[in-house]
Scaffold this motif. Structure first.
Motif, PDB file in Angstrom:
ATOM      1  N   THR A   1      14.457  -6.644  -7.548  1.00 24.95           N
ATOM      2  CA  THR A   1      13.676  -6.997  -8.738  1.00 24.95           C
ATOM      3  C   THR A   1      13.378  -5.664  -9.446  1.00 24.95           C
ATOM      4  O   THR A   1      13.098  -4.742  -9.121  1.00 24.95           O
ATOM      5  CB  THR A   1      12.273  -7.679  -8.275  1.00 24.95           C
ATOM      6  N   PHE A   2      13.621  -6.047 -10.781  1.00 25.86           N
ATOM      7  CA  PHE A   2      13.062  -4.995 -11.552  1.00 25.86           C
ATOM      8  C   PHE A   2      11.811  -4.738 -11.893  1.00 25.86           C
ATOM      9  O   PHE A   2      11.232  -3.812 -12.037  1.00 25.86           O
ATOM     10  CB  PHE A   2      13.973  -5.227 -12.996  1.00 25.86           C
ATOM     11  N   VAL A   3      10.944  -6.020 -12.071  1.00 26.40           N
ATOM     12  CA  VAL A   3       9.622  -5.762 -12.417  1.00 26.40           C
ATOM     13  C   VAL A   3       8.921  -6.413 -11.278  1.00 26.40           C
ATOM     14  O   VAL A   3       9.148  -7.774 -10.986  1.00 26.40           O
ATOM     15  CB  VAL A   3       9.463  -6.868 -13.713  1.00 26.40           C
ATOM     16  N   THR A   4       7.885  -5.695 -10.833  1.00 31.52           N
ATOM     17  CA  THR A   4       7.107  -5.986  -9.611  1.00 31.52           C
ATOM     18  C   THR A   4       5.644  -5.952 -10.125  1.00 31.52           C
ATOM     19  O   THR A   4       5.411  -5.418 -11.332  1.00 31.52           O
ATOM     20  CB  THR A   4       7.125  -5.060  -8.689  1.00 31.52           C
ATOM     21  N   PRO A   5       4.951  -7.148  -9.566  1.00 30.23           N
ATOM     22  CA  PRO A   5       3.715  -7.221 -10.111  1.00 30.23           C
ATOM     23  C   PRO A   5       2.724  -6.218 -10.144  1.00 30.23           C
ATOM     24  O   PRO A   5       1.643  -5.658 -10.827  1.00 30.23           O
ATOM     25  CB  PRO A   5       3.017  -8.345  -9.108  1.00 30.23           C
ATOM     26  N   PHE A   6       2.919  -5.001  -9.168  1.00 32.55           N
ATOM     27  CA  PHE A   6       2.396  -3.866  -9.169  1.00 32.55           C
ATOM     28  C   PHE A   6       3.356  -2.618  -8.468  1.00 32.55           C
ATOM     29  O   PHE A   6       4.352  -3.000  -8.166  1.00 32.55           O
ATOM     30  CB  PHE A   6       0.894  -3.605  -8.421  1.00 32.55           C
ATOM     31  N   ASP A   7       3.039  -1.589  -8.570  1.00 33.33           N
ATOM     32  CA  ASP A   7       3.675  -0.528  -8.232  1.00 33.33           C
ATOM     33  C   ASP A   7       4.498  -0.794  -6.974  1.00 33.33           C
ATOM     34  O   ASP A   7       4.098  -0.789  -5.751  1.00 33.33           O
ATOM     35  CB  ASP A   7       3.114   0.854  -7.909  1.00 33.33           C
ATOM     36  N   ARG A   8       5.827  -0.603  -7.097  1.00 32.84           N
ATOM     37  CA  ARG A   8       6.903  -0.773  -5.959  1.00 32.84           C
ATOM     38  C   ARG A   8       6.522  -0.043  -4.768  1.00 32.84           C
ATOM     39  O   ARG A   8       6.525  -0.680  -3.672  1.00 32.84           O
ATOM     40  CB  ARG A   8       8.428  -0.174  -6.462  1.00 32.84           C
ATOM     41  N   ASP A   9       6.425   1.004  -4.873  1.00 33.60           N
ATOM     42  CA  ASP A   9       5.813   2.028  -3.609  1.00 33.60           C
ATOM     43  C   ASP A   9       4.705   1.440  -3.068  1.00 33.60           C
ATOM     44  O   ASP A   9       4.593   1.390  -1.648  1.00 33.60           O
ATOM     45  CB  ASP A   9       5.652   3.558  -3.907  1.00 33.60           C
TER      46      ASP A   9
ATOM     47  N   LEU B   1      -4.826 -10.652  -4.728  1.00 34.92           N
ATOM     48  CA  LEU B   1      -4.236  -9.378  -5.418  1.00 34.92           C
ATOM     49  C   LEU B   1      -3.700  -9.795  -6.622  1.00 34.92           C
ATOM     50  O   LEU B   1      -3.565  -9.167  -7.574  1.00 34.92           O
ATOM     51  CB  LEU B   1      -3.206  -8.790  -4.439  1.00 34.92           C
ATOM     52  N   ARG B   2      -3.169 -11.083  -6.788  1.00 31.42           N
ATOM     53  CA  ARG B   2      -2.725 -11.651  -7.937  1.00 31.42           C
ATOM     54  C   ARG B   2      -3.675 -11.383  -9.135  1.00 31.42           C
ATOM     55  O   ARG B   2      -3.310 -11.135 -10.235  1.00 31.42           O
ATOM     56  CB  ARG B   2      -2.450 -13.063  -7.803  1.00 31.42           C
ATOM     57  N   THR B   3      -5.106 -11.796  -9.059  1.00 33.22           N
ATOM     58  CA  THR B   3      -5.788 -11.449 -10.093  1.00 33.22           C
ATOM     59  C   THR B   3      -6.685 -10.355  -9.929  1.00 33.22           C
ATOM     60  O   THR B   3      -7.733  -9.847 -10.571  1.00 33.22           O
ATOM     61  CB  THR B   3      -6.900 -12.771  -9.913  1.00 33.22           C
ATOM     62  N   MET B   4      -6.665  -9.722  -8.614  1.00 38.15           N
ATOM     63  CA  MET B   4      -7.467  -8.544  -8.152  1.00 38.15           C
ATOM     64  C   MET B   4      -8.942  -8.832  -8.313  1.00 38.15           C
ATOM     65  O   MET B   4      -9.835  -8.074  -8.633  1.00 38.15           O
ATOM     66  CB  MET B   4      -7.358  -7.222  -9.304  1.00 38.15           C
ATOM     67  N   GLY B   5      -9.249 -10.034  -7.951  1.00 37.52           N
ATOM     68  CA  GLY B   5     -10.532 -10.523  -7.723  1.00 37.52           C
ATOM     69  C   GLY B   5     -11.241 -10.552  -6.635  1.00 37.52           C
ATOM     70  O   GLY B   5     -10.656 -10.890  -5.499  1.00 37.52           O
ATOM     71  N   LYS B   6     -12.504 -10.200  -6.538  1.00 39.31           N
ATOM     72  CA  LYS B   6     -13.541 -10.218  -5.250  1.00 39.31           C
ATOM     73  C   LYS B   6     -12.947  -9.337  -4.232  1.00 39.31           C
ATOM     74  O   LYS B   6     -12.755  -9.875  -2.899  1.00 39.31           O
ATOM     75  CB  LYS B   6     -13.731 -11.448  -4.763  1.00 39.31           C
TER      76      LYS B   6
ATOM     77  N   PHE C   1      -5.474  -2.065  10.334  1.00 40.00           N
ATOM     78  CA  PHE C   1      -6.126  -2.918   9.393  1.00 40.00           C
ATOM     79  C   PHE C   1      -7.079  -2.153   8.075  1.00 40.00           C
ATOM     80  O   PHE C   1      -6.870  -2.503   7.099  1.00 40.00           O
ATOM     81  CB  PHE C   1      -7.214  -3.834  10.087  1.00 40.00           C
ATOM     82  N   GLU C   2      -7.751  -1.163   8.733  1.00 35.79           N
ATOM     83  CA  GLU C   2      -8.175  -0.477   7.763  1.00 35.79           C
ATOM     84  C   GLU C   2      -7.460   0.297   6.441  1.00 35.79           C
ATOM     85  O   GLU C   2      -7.560   0.390   5.601  1.00 35.79           O
ATOM     86  CB  GLU C   2      -9.011   0.855   8.546  1.00 35.79           C
ATOM     87  N   LYS C   3      -6.245   0.535   7.252  1.00 38.17           N
ATOM     88  CA  LYS C   3      -5.137   1.409   6.391  1.00 38.17           C
ATOM     89  C   LYS C   3      -4.785   0.487   5.187  1.00 38.17           C
ATOM     90  O   LYS C   3      -4.683   0.613   4.252  1.00 38.17           O
ATOM     91  CB  LYS C   3      -4.095   1.863   7.010  1.00 38.17           C
ATOM     92  N   VAL C   4      -4.689  -1.030   5.796  1.00 37.00           N
ATOM     93  CA  VAL C   4      -4.425  -2.033   4.647  1.00 37.00           C
ATOM     94  C   VAL C   4      -5.312  -2.262   3.700  1.00 37.00           C
ATOM     95  O   VAL C   4      -5.028  -2.290   2.277  1.00 37.00           O
ATOM     96  CB  VAL C   4      -4.069  -3.365   5.381  1.00 37.00           C
ATOM     97  N   ALA C   5      -6.600  -2.099   4.180  1.00 31.72           N
ATOM     98  CA  ALA C   5      -7.579  -2.509   3.315  1.00 31.72           C
ATOM     99  C   ALA C   5      -7.817  -1.196   2.316  1.00 31.72           C
ATOM    100  O   ALA C   5      -8.172  -1.332   1.007  1.00 31.72           O
ATOM    101  CB  ALA C   5      -9.043  -2.457   3.887  1.00 31.72           C
ATOM    102  N   ASN C   6      -7.349  -0.093   2.730  1.00 28.13           N
ATOM    103  CA  ASN C   6      -7.439   1.367   1.955  1.00 28.13           C
ATOM    104  C   ASN C   6      -6.524   1.238   0.810  1.00 28.13           C
ATOM    105  O   ASN C   6      -6.685   1.527  -0.558  1.00 28.13           O
ATOM    106  CB  ASN C   6      -7.548   2.462   2.746  1.00 28.13           C
ATOM    107  N   MET C   7      -5.284   0.719   1.172  1.00 28.13           N
ATOM    108  CA  MET C   7      -4.291   0.547   0.357  1.00 28.13           C
ATOM    109  C   MET C   7      -4.673  -0.456  -0.846  1.00 28.13           C
ATOM    110  O   MET C   7      -4.148  -0.264  -2.033  1.00 28.13           O
ATOM    111  CB  MET C   7      -2.974   0.100   0.845  1.00 28.13           C
ATOM    112  N   VAL C   8      -5.103  -1.601  -0.438  1.00 25.23           N
ATOM    113  CA  VAL C   8      -5.480  -2.617  -1.224  1.00 25.23           C
ATOM    114  C   VAL C   8      -6.623  -1.992  -2.433  1.00 25.23           C
ATOM    115  O   VAL C   8      -6.571  -2.333  -3.542  1.00 25.23           O
ATOM    116  CB  VAL C   8      -6.382  -4.008  -0.716  1.00 25.23           C
ATOM    117  N   GLU C   9      -7.553  -1.259  -1.750  1.00 25.33           N
ATOM    118  CA  GLU C   9      -8.353  -0.496  -2.553  1.00 25.33           C
ATOM    119  C   GLU C   9      -7.702   0.453  -4.038  1.00 25.33           C
ATOM    120  O   GLU C   9      -7.871   0.302  -4.961  1.00 25.33           O
ATOM    121  CB  GLU C   9      -9.316   0.268  -1.673  1.00 25.33           C
ATOM    122  N   THR C  10      -7.015   1.306  -3.379  1.00 22.84           N
ATOM    123  CA  THR C  10      -6.045   1.865  -4.128  1.00 22.84           C
ATOM    124  C   THR C  10      -5.314   1.229  -5.203  1.00 22.84           C
ATOM    125  O   THR C  10      -5.354   1.598  -6.263  1.00 22.84           O
ATOM    126  CB  THR C  10      -5.020   2.957  -3.307  1.00 22.84           C
ATOM    127  N   ILE C  11      -4.598   0.140  -4.806  1.00 19.20           N
ATOM    128  CA  ILE C  11      -4.049  -0.734  -5.671  1.00 19.20           C
ATOM    129  C   ILE C  11      -4.956  -1.235  -6.756  1.00 19.20           C
ATOM    130  O   ILE C  11      -4.599  -1.218  -8.061  1.00 19.20           O
ATOM    131  CB  ILE C  11      -3.174  -1.956  -5.035  1.00 19.20           C
TER     132      ILE C  11
END
Lengths: 206, 206, 206
Positions: free
Chosen positions: C69-77, C133-138, C191-201
C-alpha cells in the motif's frame, strides 16, 4: 559555535544530557544501597525509583517534542532509539535495586560492587558524552571506553556466575543472586548499546 | 544478471553472505563441542568466540557502509535489521557454548544435539539464501523451510523442558540445563526472525 | 465522519481491531484455564494456541498490505510496531498457558487469577481503542487506564514473587511458578507498550 546554539538544537541535547545525569545519580544510589542495611536499602530503592520516574518524564518529553518538531538535530529515529536505550539503562539499574530489596538478600558477593562501579563509570561517561553530540566532538574516546568497560563487566559477570554455581549450595539463594547479577549485566549491555548508537550517529553525521 | 553486479549491489550481498557463512561454521563448532571433553569444549568455545568476533566485524562493516552509501540495494532499515538479526543468531549460539563450558555440565540430554542440528540446517539455508537476495530468486522455499525447522525446534525444546522437570532432581543442574536449552531455542527463534525479514523484503521488492 | 471511511482507512483499522479481539478471547481462555483440571487445561491451551494462530494470520495480513500500500492511514512504521506489539501480548498469554500445562502445575497461587483479570481488562480496553484510531477519538482515557492497570499488575507481580520466595520451599516448583508469573507480567508490559504506541501515534496526528 555559539551560533549553532539555536533553540532547536539546545532542547534535544539538553534533554538527553539531563536524562543521562539521572543515570549517574541512579548508579550512585545503587552503589550506596549495596552497603546499606535492610531499612536503608528500602529507602534507597525508593529514591532510585524516583530517579527512574524523573528520567521517564524526560524521555517522555523528548518523545513529545520529537513528534511535534519538523527539524531535528539528527535523524528522528536515532533520537528515539537513543532515548529508549538510555531509559533501558535506568530500568535495569532500578530493577536490580528492586530485586535486592524484594528478595531480602542480606549479603551480596563482593564482585557485585565491582559490577555497579563499572555501571557508575559508564553512566558518567555517557552523561559527559551527550552534550558533545551537539558538535560531534571527542566521541570516539567515549565509545571505545564504554566498550572496554562492557568487556570488563562481562568478565566480572562470568566470574560471578561461576562463583555462584560453585559456592552457593542453596538453590533458592542461587536463583535470587543469579537474577540480580544478570540484571546488572543487562545494564552494562544497555550502556554499550547507547555507545554503539552514538557511534552510528557520529558516523552518519561525519 | 552479470549486468546487475555493480559495486553498489555486490558489497551488501557479499557481506551478508559472509556473515551468514560464519553462522554455519559457528553451528558446526557448537555441534562438535557437544561431543568433546572438558578441554576440547573450552578450545571449541574459544573458536566459536573467534567466529563471533569475525561476524561482528562484518556486521560493523555493513553498518559503516550503510551510513556512507546513498543508494542501497533495498531499504536501509531492512539491511540494518537483517544484519542485527543475523548477529543475534551468532550471539545465541556463542552464548550456549559459553554456558556449557562455564557451567561445567558434563552430560547433556541427547536431544540437545538435535536442537543444534536444526540450528546447523537453519544456518546453511540462511547462508544459501543471502546471495539470492540480489535477484530475489527462489526465496520462498528458504523461508518456508526455516519456519518449518523453527517449529521442529520448538517441539524439541518443549520435550526437553518436560524431560528436565520430570527427570532432573537436582535443582541446580536443572537451572543450568534449562538455560542452555532455552538459549538454543532463542537461536532458532532468531533464525526464524531472519527468514521472516527476508520474506518482508522480498514482498516489498516484488 | 462517514466520508473518511474510504477503503484505504477501513482495512488497517479493521484488521487491528480483529487482532485485538483475539486478545480478549485469549485472555478469557487463559482465565478459564486457571480453574480447569489437567485435561481441561490441555484443551484450553490448545484453543489459545488456535487463537494465537488466527491473530498471527491477521498480523501477517497487515504486514502484507503494509508492503503493498502506498498510502497508509498513519505512519507505516507505527502500524508495523503496533501490530507486532499486539502480537507480543498474544504470545505472552499463550506462553503462560503453555507453561502451566507443560509444567503440570496443579495449584497456582490465588493472585495469578488477579494477574489474568488485569490482562483481560487490558485486552478489552485495547480492542475498544483500536477502531477509535480512525478518528483519534477518546484515546486518552484508554492509555491512562492501561498504564494504571499495568501499575496494578506490577504490584501484583511483586507480591506474588515475594510470596513465592517466602512460602515455596521446593526450588523446582519455585522455578516453574516464577516463570509463569513473570510471563504474565511480560504480557501486562506488552499491553502497556501498545498503549504507549497509541499515545505516540495520537500525538503525531494531533
Amino acid at each position: 559555535m555559539r551560533l549553532r546554539l539555536t533553540p532547536r538544537d539546545t532542547t534535544f541535547f539538553d534533554l538527553l544530557g539531563s536524562l543521562a545525569r539521572h543515570l549517574v545519580t541512579g548508579a550512585s544510589l545503587l552503589a550506596e544501597l549495596l552497603g546499606a542495611d535492610a531499612e536503608g536499602r528500602e529507602k534507597l530503592a525508593g529514591r532510585l525509583r524516583d530517579e527512574e520516574h524523573l528520567a521517564d518524564e524526560i524521555a517522555h518529553e523528548i518523545m513529545r517534542r520529537l513528534n511535534q518538531t519538523f527539524v531535528t538535530p539528527f535523524d528522528r529515529d536515532d533520537i528515539y532509539a537513543l532515548t529508549s536505550a538510555l531509559d533501558d539503562c535506568m530500568d535495569s539499574m532500578e530493577e536490580a535495586a528492586d530485586l535486592i530489596v524484594l528478595y531480602k538478600v542480606e549479603e551480596l558477593p563482593r564482585r557485585v560492587s565491582d559490577q555497579v562501579q563499572v555501571l557508575h563509570r559508564c553512566a558518567e561517561l555517557t552523561a559527559d558524552a551527550m552534550p558533545r553530540l551537539r558538535t560531534m566532538g571527542k566521541l570516539v574516546d567515549y565509545w571505545v571506553e564504554v566498550n572496554r568497560l562492557e568487556n570488563e563487566a562481562d568478565k566480572l559477570h562470568r566470574k560471578l556466575i561461576a562463583h555462584l554455581f560453585d559456592d552457593i549450595a542453596d538453590p533458592i539463594l542461587l536463583i535470587k543472586l543469579k537474577e540480580i547479577v544478570d540484571v546488572l549485566e543487562d545494564a552494562a549491555d544497555h550502556f554499550e548499546k547507547v555507545a554503539n548508537m552514538v557511534e552510528t550517529i557520529a558516523l552518519k553525521e561525519s
